[in-house]
Design an enzyme around this catalytic site. Structure first.
Site, PDB file in Angstrom:
ATOM      1  N   PHE A 105       0.809  -1.228   0.000  1.00  0.00           N
ATOM      2  CA  PHE A 105       0.000   0.000   0.000  1.00  0.00           C
ATOM      3  C   PHE A 105       0.835   1.268   0.000  1.00  0.00           C
ATOM      4  CE2 PHE A 105      -0.168   2.544   3.894  1.00  0.00           C
ATOM      5  CZ  PHE A 105       0.595   1.796   4.767  1.00  0.00           C
ATOM      6  N   LYS A 106       2.121   1.164   0.326  1.00  0.00           N
ATOM      7  CA  LYS A 106       2.986   2.346   0.315  1.00  0.00           C
ATOM      8  C   LYS A 106       2.984   3.030  -1.054  1.00  0.00           C
ATOM      9  CE  LYS A 106       4.732   1.392   4.502  1.00  0.00           C
ATOM     10  NZ  LYS A 106       4.163   0.120   4.912  1.00  0.00           N
ATOM     11  N   ASP A 107       2.726   2.271  -2.093  1.00  0.00           N
ATOM     12  CA  ASP A 107       2.686   2.852  -3.441  1.00  0.00           C
ATOM     13  C   ASP A 107       1.577   3.890  -3.594  1.00  0.00           C
ATOM     14  OD1 ASP A 107       4.803   1.324  -4.551  1.00  0.00           O
ATOM     15  OD2 ASP A 107       3.460  -0.370  -4.880  1.00  0.00           O
ATOM     16  N   LEU A 116       3.552   6.834  -2.353  1.00  0.00           N
ATOM     17  CA  LEU A 116       4.909   7.081  -2.844  1.00  0.00           C
ATOM     18  C   LEU A 116       5.008   7.208  -4.359  1.00  0.00           C
ATOM     19  CD1 LEU A 116       6.800   5.135  -0.130  1.00  0.00           C
ATOM     20  CD2 LEU A 116       7.269   7.493  -0.797  1.00  0.00           C
ATOM     21  N   THR A 135       8.238   0.477   2.625  1.00  0.00           N
ATOM     22  CA  THR A 135       8.435   1.895   2.296  1.00  0.00           C
ATOM     23  C   THR A 135       9.702   2.089   1.471  1.00  0.00           C
ATOM     24  OG1 THR A 135       7.318   2.633   4.292  1.00  0.00           O
ATOM     25  CG2 THR A 135       8.795   4.196   3.264  1.00  0.00           C
TER      26      THR A 135
END
Ligand code: PLP
Length: 494
Positions: free
Chosen positions: A109-111, A114, A144
């Site tokens: 989910f960091k995408d 980011l 991350t």
């Protein structure tokens, strides 16, 4: 909209908050007020694409940015996701849904944030008149780091340096980072745990010596960790979008409440859900799910945050955290926005390893949050049982949230629709998921991917299958007290 520090009086614009990453007093930037989204505005967002919804939510906070440009940046960011919806909502059962946030370039989910942060940061620097080169320091528990490297690779005027705990990430996460392409990136494994990596990085941000040394080289620091508001803001958007998807598919009526269960580490993802609620999204309860590192469960249940405990390495490494940075933002709200109280507690945590909140604050937190943790055996069982029942494969982190959500629903008898936030593709942790599904212990990651595909028939993300043929570029390992030297070597191009 202006942003203020959780620990003092610093007040900056959105652009500055993002460019700077963290306040000068060591506090985190929070919006001065919570912008409201009315039900008319919510209705107007129904027909929008995900990118448009995201830009609409972001602009509520970042009104010093240009709306049309934000929208274009969101479109560009989310066009990098596989499939046509970057955050699909999957119906599991009559009142149970999965919000899949893992279809981006690095499968976690960091995408969601980011892929967009490079734009937010570049623009933030432009708007704040920052002309120096920006060095982004990232401490990562696995996901991350890769998402930041991928998001910022070959970006102009930016360098990215990632520190990860050498024995604290999965094989696949390690390989993803070690094979990263781009001329402006560097990755160092640290002989320690995530908390030490994060503390070291945070210390660089507040050290005048470090800043001075970097200034000589025309470099300033920024952060891509969820202490940066630029990470949080795009995360708020998907809670709105999930809600709108529930309305537009007639699962709920506009105004009905929903619950979210979130697998939690640094408290960034779930804090974004809390911010969405504060903006007016009809959210009833947030279920904070931890793994065996259950410090947040204890905190929410007792009001005591005590990090003087054993640290466990688990099969959900991105949640192996004892110091959840973003909790500071919640403490700020719970205290009635008292920076002195926040600072006292953060100092106490640093010096004594423990602090306690007032009873009224504990009651407030319990009215908003439910909390539970999922041990290693329970993680395996949850993945297995859920696949047996619904033919839906989950990763190890998502399984923790599902476990906590099920427990909450069973005990509370709360029948509010529950959205479980799915934070990683099962293919990112193929050995553990395969072990849970079949009992087979497969050593090789790519063999595990192949078997997982045969077992579940779920599509393999392209970015992961491509890894196999990539060259390993980064092999450096350093002690936790040697990171500053590594930073200078990188900046000096050594
Ligand atoms: C980062 C991460 C988490 C924890 O999210 P926080 O915002 O740190 O609470 C959970 N699951 C996965 C897969 C992650 O990468």
């Amino acid at each position: 909209m202006r942003f203020i520090s959780t620990r003092g009086n610093e007040s900056v614009t959105g652009a500055q908050a993002i460019a700077q990453g963290i306040a000068k007093d060591g506090g985190l930037f929070v919006p001065e007020t919570f912008p409201k989204v009315t039900s008319e505005e919510l209705s107007a967002m129904l027909p929008m694409s995900y990118a448009e919804r995201a830009a609409t939510v972001l602009y509520k906070f970042l009104d010093d940015y240009d709306f049309e440009e934000l929208k274009t940046a969101c479109e560009q960011a989310y066009s990098q996701f596989e499939g046509d919806d970057p955050a699909p909502l999957v119906k599991i059962d009559s009142s149970l849904y999965m919000l899949e946030l893992f279809h981006g370039p690095t499968c976690a989910f960091k995408d969601m944030a980011l892929t967009l942060l490079p734009y937010l940061l570049r623009k933030g620097c432009d708007l704040s008149g920052i002309e120096e080169e920006v060095l982004i320091l990232v401490a990562t528990s696995g996901d991350t780091g890769k998402a930041a490297l991928e998001g910022f690779k070959d970006a102009k005027g930016v360098k990215v340096m990632v520190f990860y705990p050498n024995d604290g990430v999965s094989k696949m996460q390690k390989l993803q980072m070690a094979t990263q392409e781009g001329d402006n990136v560097n990755v160092v494994a640290v002989r320690s745990n995530f908390d030490d990596c994060q503390s070291a990085v945070k210390q660089f941000f507040t050290s005048d010596d470090v800043k001075e040394e970097l200034k000589k080289r025309n470099v300033i620091l920024s952060s891509a960790n969820s202490i940066n508001f630029g990470r949080l803001a795009p995360q708020i958007a998907y809670y709105f979008s999930a809600y709108l998807d529930l309305v537009s598919s007639d699962q709920i009526a506009m105004g009905d409440e929903v619950n979210f269960a979130v697998p939690t580490g640094n408290f960034g993802n779930i804090l974004a859900a809390y911010y969405a609620k504060r903006m007016g999204l009809p959210v009833k309860k947030l279920v904070c799910a931890s793994n065996k590192n259950n410090i947040l469960t204890d905190f929410i249940k007792t009001g005591v945050y005590d990090k003087r405990r054993e640290f466990y390495k688990t099969m959900s490494p991105s949640m192996d955290i004892l110091i959840s940075s973003n909790l500071e933002r919640l403490l700020f709200e719970l205290s009635g926005r008292e920076p002195t109280r926040v600072k006292l507690r953060m100092d106490k945590l640093k010096e004594e390893g423990v602090y306690e909140i007032y009873e009224e604050e504990r009651e407030k937190i319990q009215s908003l949050f439910a909390a539970d943790f999922c041990g290693e055996d329970e993680t395996v069982e949850t993945i297995y049982e859920f696949f047996e029942e619904y033919a839906y494969p989950m990763d190890t982190h998502t399984a923790c949230a599902m476990y906590a959500a099920s427990g909450y629903m069973a005990v509370s008898k709360d029948e509010t629709p529950m959205v479980v936030v799915s934070t990683a593709s099962p293919y990112k942790f193929p050995q553990d998921v395969m072990y849970a599904l079949t009992g087979n212990d497969i050593k090789d990651s790519f063999k595990a991917i192949k078997h997982l595909n045969l077992t579940t028939a779920m599509k393999v993300p392209k970015s992961l299958s491509k890894l196999r043929d990539k060259k390993v570029r980064f092999t450096a390992v350093a002690d936790a007290d040697k990171l500053y030297e590594k930073v200078l070597e990188f900046v000096d191009g050594k």
